[in-house]
Design a protein around this motif. Structure first.
Motif, PDB file in Angstrom:
ATOM      1  N   TYR A 295       0.795  -1.218   0.000  1.00  0.00           N
ATOM      2  CA  TYR A 295       0.000   0.000   0.000  1.00  0.00           C
ATOM      3  C   TYR A 295       0.837   1.281   0.000  1.00  0.00           C
ATOM      4  O   TYR A 295       0.283   2.376   0.012  1.00  0.00           O
ATOM      5  CB  TYR A 295      -0.946  -0.008   1.207  1.00  0.00           C
ATOM      6  N   GLY A 296       2.153   1.141  -0.006  1.00  0.00           N
ATOM      7  CA  GLY A 296       3.006   2.322  -0.028  1.00  0.00           C
ATOM      8  C   GLY A 296       3.131   2.959   1.351  1.00  0.00           C
ATOM      9  O   GLY A 296       2.616   2.458   2.348  1.00  0.00           O
ATOM     10  N   SER A 297       3.842   4.091   1.412  1.00  0.00           N
ATOM     11  CA  SER A 297       4.067   4.761   2.690  1.00  0.00           C
ATOM     12  C   SER A 297       2.795   5.432   3.180  1.00  0.00           C
ATOM     13  O   SER A 297       1.876   5.706   2.401  1.00  0.00           O
ATOM     14  CB  SER A 297       5.177   5.811   2.550  1.00  0.00           C
ATOM     15  N   LEU A 298       2.751   5.719   4.469  1.00  0.00           N
ATOM     16  CA  LEU A 298       1.577   6.379   5.041  1.00  0.00           C
ATOM     17  C   LEU A 298       1.374   7.748   4.421  1.00  0.00           C
ATOM     18  O   LEU A 298       0.238   8.155   4.133  1.00  0.00           O
ATOM     19  CB  LEU A 298       1.735   6.499   6.566  1.00  0.00           C
ATOM     20  N   HIS A 299       2.464   8.484   4.213  1.00  0.00           N
ATOM     21  CA  HIS A 299       2.336   9.806   3.590  1.00  0.00           C
ATOM     22  C   HIS A 299       1.710   9.721   2.204  1.00  0.00           C
ATOM     23  O   HIS A 299       1.029  10.650   1.762  1.00  0.00           O
ATOM     24  CB  HIS A 299       3.707  10.486   3.502  1.00  0.00           C
ATOM     25  N   GLY A 300       1.939   8.609   1.517  1.00  0.00           N
ATOM     26  CA  GLY A 300       1.333   8.424   0.206  1.00  0.00           C
ATOM     27  C   GLY A 300      -0.169   8.242   0.275  1.00  0.00           C
ATOM     28  O   GLY A 300      -0.859   8.371  -0.745  1.00  0.00           O
TER      29      GLY A 300
END
Length: 597
Positions: A295-300
């Protein structure tokens, strides 16, 4: 025939209740995440029994069981004209080794009775905390490595109970329904008034969420005012069509996971500390977690923020549009609300626990998993033999899924998709192919949720097991995959028999958790570790902070990951948004760049 050969290797882990094998329902595991000084933990709506795996001698002074931490006050008095002409001693603290000295900024004011009364006028009597037991817990980090001496904890709350009239608890999660979210009615919080006053008085503050940080970023260094965000735990809105969640910063991650699960969605972030960590802190550190590979980084996944700057200005960028890339995220303030894009929950989840003969096989297996599993690959974790052995010996309820053999490396693979039959067939074909190619020595595919939870319990329980084994030096590093384990091996040669060096982490996103376990903290061992670990990481173009943040521990090490120009620019932004330097002082940036002016 080949498929039957693979299936023959499937081993059934003995059935255990979910309360035992699922860490999010294990009271001991939860207590290990966040334990108050009273001996009891309040977590996820209930009180747990006392649990403290960290103190080797229950009656001993805590300082003897953590990093060698010394603090004293010199009888030096200075004029602090800017901060109302007060005089007070300059306090110094030592962390890790005798050469690391932090001196209290003399330009910061000390709290007085007028300040206390002002905060009571803003927040009310019960939200201005001076109780020693409460302060003792808030002053100490989860690892009991860093300890501050704050005399005041503030608990800001929303001006309303939230859009749905209640905070996020287990009792109401299953009963929520969403008809017409009214974002325009979202109230502003009291954080603005607190920071505006602290800025005018030059009172240093520390925002604190679940206090699960591992680098000293969430606790005071000296007498900073603690702003506890835990009471700001309302869900503001949730759009089931777009999957966009808007909530306050104090929402506990596990509660958000449970809420979204009930709505048929998932959080893109999952952590071992989910039972205590809060979403505001997760966002502030850009926590990576277990499923970044999917799911990618949280910021993403963060679409917008509401944050309060040091001077009390409310920066409202709480947008919910996926394409809105103008402006700044306001990361140099106290996050108070967050809007997050959440994917729908998929019905098919498979977990495999595999053994590999060497680290090269782990690398090749990752490459094959990305090629063969593609869109359904959601997690790829690796564990070395030393880490696995420590878990079996020190983590309650942990059992070897592949008895009786012990292997050099272990890999946990999770797939998430929408077609159970197709996903399982794809995973089994991948495993068969990998076994025939010699990448896998042995393996087991979870047959039910209890087995899957028991596999995750091994991986998520490593930090707890290491803490029970004695003292630990922890490093969170981002290093190119092909070089990642070289550091572990070089550190073993460097330290010899004086320490146990362990390597595990998120192989899918090149994140190594390097842990060095010793019977007790030792300055001689520490001198062998630092600055070598940072120099090695910098030499191989890695980062000294993959997901744990910089905090206090690495503030003066930032140059190992960032150029001098980049660090200077960061300092300039800090000066612009927090000219008095009151926001979480001594953290993130080198001390030479930030001061109250």
């Amino acid at each position: 025939m080949r498929t039957e050969m693979w299936r023959a290797t499937h081993r059934l882990v003995s059935h255990r209740t979910k309360n035992l094998c699922d860490p999010r329902r294990n009271p001991n595991f939860q207590c290990s995440i966040h334990r108050y000084s009273s001996g009891f933990t309040y977590n996820f709506g209930r009180t747990c029994q006392p649990f403290n795996p960290y103190l080797r001698h229950q009656g001993s002074n805590v300082q003897t069981c953590i990093y060698p931490t010394k603090d004293y006050t010199e009888n030096l008095h200075v004029s602090t004209e800017m901060c109302h002409g007060r005089s007070f001693g300059i306090q110094k603290r030592f962390y890790g080794s005798a050469t690391t000295t932090i001196q209290r900024n003399p330009e910061f004011s000390a709290i007085n009775s007028e300040d206390i009364n002002h905060f009571r006028d803003i927040l009310g009597e019960k939200n201005v905390i001076q109780d020693e037991d409460r302060l003792s817990a808030a002053n100490m980090d989860w690892m009991r490595k860093y300890r501050g001496s704050s005399k005041l904890l503030l608990q800001p709350r929303s001006t309303e109970e939230g859009l749905f009239g209640c905070s996020v608890t287990t009792e109401w999660v299953a009963q929520l329904s969403f008809s017409s979210p009214q974002l325009a009615s979202i109230p502003k919080c009291y954080v603005s008034q607190i920071l505006k006053y602290c800025n005018s008085r030059c009172l240093a503050v520390v925002p604190q969420g679940g206090n699960t940080a591992l680098v000293g970023g969430s606790v005071p260094v000296f007498d900073e005012v603690i702003i506890c965000m835990g009471s700001m735990n309302n869900i503001i809105s949730f759009d089931k069509v777009s999957g966009i969640l808007v909530c306050e910063a104090g929402c506990i991650l596990e509660n958000l996971i449970s809420f979204l699960d009930n709505q048929g969605f998932i959080m893109p972030l999952d952590l071992g500390a989910k039972g205590s960590c809060q979403i505001g802190g997760n966002v502030s550190t850009n926590a990576g977690g277990l499923r970044l590979v999917r799911y990618g980084s949280l910021h993403g996944n963060v679409l917008g923020l509401e944050a309060v700057l040091a001077n009390g200005t409310v920066l409202d960028m709480l947008g919910t549009l996926r394409k809105d890339n103008t402006g700044s995220e306001g990361s140099l303030g106290v996050v108070t609300k967050v809007s997050i894009l959440t994917p729908p929950k998929l019905s098919s989840v498979n977990v495999a626990f595999l053994a590999c003969k060497d680290y090269l096989s782990c690398q090749k297996l990752l490459m094959e998993a990305k090629r063969k599993l593609g869109e359904i690959l959601s997690a790829f974790e690796f564990i070395d033999n030393q880490s696995f052995n420590l878990v079996l010996n020190h983590l309650e309820g942990a059992r070897n899924p592949l008895p009786p053999s012990m292997h050099n490396f272990y890999v946990l693979i999770e797939t998430t998709g929408s077609d159970e039959s197709s996903d399982k067939e794809k995973l089994e074909a991948f495993l068969l192919h990998s076994m025939e190619g010699g990448l896998i020595s042995d393996g087991v595919l979870a047959q039910d949720i209890n087995q899957a939870s028991s596999f995750w319990h091994i991986r998520e329980g490593i930090p707890e097991a290491i803490m029970k084994a004695g003292a630990v030096y922890k490093y969170d590093l981002s290093i190119p995959v092909e070089k990642m384990y070289d550091l572990v091996e070089e550190m073993r040669v460097r330290l010899g028999h004086s320490a146990t060096v362990l390597g595990y982490g998120h192989l899918g996103d090149s994140n190594l958790h390097l842990n060095i376990s010793t019977p007790q903290y030792d300055d001689a061992i520490f001198a062998q570790i630092e600055p070598f670990v940072y120099e090695w990481t910098s030499k191989h173009r890695g980062s000294i902070s993959a997901e744990h943040g910089i905090g206090l521990m690495k503030a003066n090490k930032l140059h190992y990951s960032k150029s001098a120009e980049a660090v200077q620019l960061m300092g300039s932004i800090k000066k612009l948004l927090d000219p008095n330097g009151i926001l979480n002082p001594y953290k993130v940036l080198p001390s030479s760049l930030v001061s109250c002016s």
